[in-house]
Design a protein around this motif. Structure first.
Motif, mmCIF file in Angstrom:
data_model
loop_
_atom_site.group_PDB
_atom_site.id
_atom_site.type_symbol
_atom_site.label_atom_id
_atom_site.label_comp_id
_atom_site.label_asym_id
_atom_site.label_seq_id
_atom_site.Cartn_x
_atom_site.Cartn_y
_atom_site.Cartn_z
ATOM 1 N N ALA A 13 0.689 -1.173 0.011
ATOM 2 C CA ALA A 13 -0.038 0.209 -0.021
ATOM 3 C C ALA A 13 0.909 1.167 -0.035
ATOM 4 N N PHE A 14 1.980 1.066 0.861
ATOM 5 C CA PHE A 14 2.796 2.218 1.007
ATOM 6 C C PHE A 14 3.443 2.620 -0.596
ATOM 7 N N CYS A 15 4.141 1.720 -1.327
ATOM 8 C CA CYS A 15 4.702 2.001 -2.459
ATOM 9 C C CYS A 15 3.807 2.258 -3.601
ATOM 10 N N THR A 16 2.784 1.468 -3.704
ATOM 11 C CA THR A 16 1.904 1.841 -4.896
ATOM 12 C C THR A 16 1.181 3.304 -4.486
ATOM 13 N N THR A 17 0.818 3.647 -3.285
ATOM 14 C CA THR A 17 0.497 5.029 -2.978
ATOM 15 C C THR A 17 1.425 6.171 -3.161
ATOM 16 N N ILE A 18 2.531 6.019 -2.775
ATOM 17 C CA ILE A 18 3.551 7.020 -2.796
ATOM 18 C C ILE A 18 4.061 7.178 -4.193
ATOM 19 N N VAL A 53 -14.595 5.208 -2.294
ATOM 20 C CA VAL A 53 -16.042 5.009 -1.854
ATOM 21 C C VAL A 53 -16.147 3.516 -1.179
ATOM 22 N N TYR A 54 -15.236 2.712 -1.649
ATOM 23 C CA TYR A 54 -15.485 1.314 -1.413
ATOM 24 C C TYR A 54 -14.924 1.094 0.211
ATOM 25 N N GLY A 55 -13.809 1.726 0.304
ATOM 26 C CA GLY A 55 -13.141 1.996 1.617
ATOM 27 C C GLY A 55 -14.071 2.609 2.653
ATOM 28 N N ILE A 56 -14.633 3.659 2.286
ATOM 29 C CA ILE A 56 -15.539 4.145 3.237
ATOM 30 C C ILE A 56 -16.744 3.468 3.473
ATOM 31 N N MET A 57 -17.517 2.874 2.539
ATOM 32 C CA MET A 57 -18.655 2.089 2.873
ATOM 33 C C MET A 57 -18.277 0.766 3.454
ATOM 34 N N SER A 58 -17.165 0.128 3.266
ATOM 35 C CA SER A 58 -16.775 -1.112 4.090
ATOM 36 C C SER A 58 -15.860 -0.684 5.237
ATOM 37 N N ARG A 59 -15.985 0.499 5.506
ATOM 38 C CA ARG A 59 -15.362 1.074 6.677
ATOM 39 C C ARG A 59 -13.892 0.562 6.994
ATOM 40 N N ASP A 60 -13.050 0.499 5.710
ATOM 41 C CA ASP A 60 -11.754 -0.178 5.816
ATOM 42 C C ASP A 60 -10.925 1.286 5.744
ATOM 43 N N VAL A 61 -10.465 1.514 6.930
ATOM 44 C CA VAL A 61 -9.456 2.843 6.946
ATOM 45 C C VAL A 61 -8.294 2.864 6.313
ATOM 46 N N PRO A 62 -7.581 1.625 6.111
ATOM 47 C CA PRO A 62 -6.086 1.756 5.306
ATOM 48 C C PRO A 62 -6.869 1.962 3.739
ATOM 49 N N VAL A 63 -7.706 1.163 3.252
ATOM 50 C CA VAL A 63 -8.185 1.349 1.965
ATOM 51 C C VAL A 63 -8.667 2.848 1.609
ATOM 52 N N ALA A 64 -9.397 3.423 2.281
ATOM 53 C CA ALA A 64 -9.890 4.773 2.182
ATOM 54 C C ALA A 64 -8.689 5.789 2.205
ATOM 55 N N THR A 65 -7.859 5.589 3.223
ATOM 56 C CA THR A 65 -6.659 6.650 3.245
ATOM 57 C C THR A 65 -5.847 6.428 2.280
ATOM 58 N N ALA A 66 -5.443 5.323 1.960
ATOM 59 C CA ALA A 66 -4.343 5.010 0.733
ATOM 60 C C ALA A 66 -5.180 5.644 -0.640
ATOM 61 N N ASN A 67 -6.317 5.625 -0.675
ATOM 62 C CA ASN A 67 -6.824 5.875 -1.924
ATOM 63 C C ASN A 67 -7.183 7.296 -1.948
ATOM 64 N N ALA A 68 -7.528 7.963 -0.897
ATOM 65 C CA ALA A 68 -7.757 9.283 -0.743
ATOM 66 C C ALA A 68 -6.349 9.973 -1.359
ATOM 67 N N ILE A 69 -5.171 9.842 -0.634
ATOM 68 C CA ILE A 69 -4.103 10.291 -0.931
ATOM 69 C C ILE A 69 -3.713 10.269 -2.595
ATOM 70 N N THR A 70 -3.924 8.823 -3.023
ATOM 71 C CA THR A 70 -3.541 8.559 -4.484
ATOM 72 C C THR A 70 -4.472 9.508 -5.315
#
Lengths: 85, 85
Positions: A13-18, A53-70
């Protein structure tokens, strides 16, 4: 084993986001978007928005955070591609 | 609700995975990599490899499949960037 799997996932997640940060910086500095695919960033930006949206709907904080940055980086690159093509 | 969340996740995975296809095609056809960031594709390719390992280790077929496909496109773009920079 579960600890190692989580560590690999966090590293992934770190590598693909950054990774989109140096591309956004390069695009802002050079405005050279001739080799960048408009279709790629159209699909990618929309896909990242769906991941958010998927991260927010499924309350998955890492997915939501990483994709908000990306999403921020992808939007910058997409706007430059449209403006300086 | 769970059905909608899965649908959004599948749509997200489809868009972000397929987005690298037009970029790979464009890069192969034009060999124009001047605007593409080497640092981005270095981080991104390594990150996608880690996602693939994560998907295999956690027996997550969608994550492994999506990242196996993305890894092929990312490797092509990275090789072209290194060869035609």
């Amino acid at each position: 084993m579960s600890y190692y799997i989580t560590a690999v996932g966090l590293g992934a997640a770190f590598c693909t986001t950054i990774s989109f940060l140096p591309q956004a910086v390069k695009t802002i500095q050079t405005k050279d978007t001739s080799g960048i695919s408009l279709l790629m960033y159209s699909f990618f930006t929309f896909g990242t928005l769906l991941w958010l949206v998927y991260g927010i709907m499924s309350r998955d904080v890492p997915v939501a955070t990483a994709n908000a940055i990306t999403l921020v980086f992808a939007c910058i690159i997409l706007v430059y591609k449209i403006r300086y093509k």
